[in-house]
Design a protein around this motif. Structure first.
Motif, short mmCIF file in Angstrom:
data_model
loop_
_atom_site.label_atom_id
_atom_site.label_comp_id
_atom_site.label_asym_id
_atom_site.label_seq_id
_atom_site.Cartn_x
_atom_site.Cartn_y
_atom_site.Cartn_z
N ASP A 22 0.85 -1.18 0.00
CA ASP A 22 0.00 0.00 0.00
C ASP A 22 0.89 1.24 0.00
N PHE A 23 0.27 2.40 0.11
CA PHE A 23 1.01 3.66 0.09
C PHE A 23 2.08 3.69 1.18
N TRP A 24 1.72 3.28 2.40
CA TRP A 24 2.67 3.37 3.52
C TRP A 24 3.85 2.43 3.37
N LEU A 25 3.62 1.27 2.79
CA LEU A 25 4.75 0.38 2.54
C LEU A 25 5.69 1.01 1.52
N ALA A 26 5.15 1.58 0.45
CA ALA A 26 5.98 2.25 -0.55
C ALA A 26 6.71 3.44 0.08
N PHE A 27 6.02 4.21 0.89
CA PHE A 27 6.62 5.37 1.56
C PHE A 27 7.76 4.91 2.48
N GLY A 28 7.52 3.86 3.27
CA GLY A 28 8.54 3.33 4.17
C GLY A 28 9.75 2.80 3.43
N LEU A 29 9.53 2.13 2.31
CA LEU A 29 10.65 1.61 1.52
C LEU A 29 11.48 2.75 0.93
N ILE A 30 10.81 3.78 0.44
CA ILE A 30 11.53 4.95 -0.09
C ILE A 30 12.31 5.64 1.02
N ALA A 31 11.71 5.76 2.19
CA ALA A 31 12.40 6.37 3.34
C ALA A 31 13.65 5.58 3.68
N GLN A 32 13.54 4.26 3.68
CA GLN A 32 14.69 3.42 4.01
C GLN A 32 15.77 3.52 2.94
N LEU A 33 15.37 3.61 1.68
CA LEU A 33 16.36 3.78 0.60
C LEU A 33 17.08 5.12 0.73
N LEU A 34 16.35 6.17 1.04
CA LEU A 34 16.95 7.48 1.24
C LEU A 34 17.93 7.45 2.41
N PHE A 35 17.52 6.82 3.48
CA PHE A 35 18.37 6.71 4.66
C PHE A 35 19.63 5.90 4.34
N THR A 36 19.49 4.83 3.58
CA THR A 36 20.63 3.99 3.20
C THR A 36 21.58 4.73 2.27
N ALA A 37 21.06 5.64 1.46
CA ALA A 37 21.89 6.39 0.52
C ALA A 37 22.97 7.18 1.24
N ARG A 38 22.75 7.54 2.48
CA ARG A 38 23.75 8.30 3.23
C ARG A 38 25.04 7.52 3.37
N PHE A 39 24.94 6.20 3.52
CA PHE A 39 26.14 5.38 3.64
C PHE A 39 26.91 5.33 2.33
N LEU A 40 26.18 5.29 1.21
CA LEU A 40 26.85 5.31 -0.09
C LEU A 40 27.57 6.64 -0.31
N VAL A 41 26.92 7.74 0.06
CA VAL A 41 27.53 9.06 -0.06
C VAL A 41 28.80 9.14 0.78
N GLN A 42 28.73 8.66 2.01
CA GLN A 42 29.89 8.70 2.91
C GLN A 42 31.00 7.82 2.39
N TRP A 43 30.67 6.65 1.90
CA TRP A 43 31.67 5.72 1.39
C TRP A 43 32.38 6.30 0.16
N ILE A 44 31.61 6.83 -0.78
CA ILE A 44 32.21 7.41 -1.99
C ILE A 44 33.08 8.61 -1.64
N SER A 45 32.61 9.46 -0.75
CA SER A 45 33.40 10.62 -0.34
C SER A 45 34.70 10.21 0.34
#
Length: 112
Positions: A22-45
């Motif tokens: 449903d909407f909330w599952l999609a929203f939660g998954l996007i939130a988790q992907l955004l949160f996980t992206a911080r580790f990729l940014v830190q690693w690349i930097s």
């Protein structure tokens, strides 16, 4: 026995990710992907700098993903998520404030 566990796992995954989508599952998954992206940014930097660094983008991804996860937790009435993300978001905002304050004083430039 192994086949039965495989089928049960498949049924579970279908139930969680397809049947209850449903909407909330999609929203939660996007939130988790955004949160996980911080580790990729830190690693690349860090790889580019040749040392461990925490760029400003890390804190913005943390704040964005944390706030979205907090909203998800509130909507789903999950106290563990609410407490964890509420406290963490305060820390993310404070770190951004400290970085901006240091930049305003001219003591260091804002990292990428």
């Amino acid at each position: 026995m192994l086949i039965q566990y495989g089928q049960e796992l498949g049924d579970y995954l279908y139930d969680v990710f397809v049947a209850k989508f449903d909407f909330w599952l999609a929203f939660g998954l996007i939130a988790q992907l955004l949160f996980t992206a911080r580790f990729l940014v830190q690693w690349i930097s860090s790889e580019r700098a040749g040392k461990s660094v925490v760029p400003m983008a890390f804190w913005f991804f943390s704040m964005g993903g944390g706030l979205m996860t907090l909203v998800y937790g509130i909507a789903k009435r999950e106290p563990v998520i609410i407490l964890g993300q509420a406290m963490a978001t305060i820390i993310y905002v404070r770190n951004i404030m400290l970085i901006i304050k240091a930049h305003a004083r001219g003591s260091e430039s804002l990292p990428n």
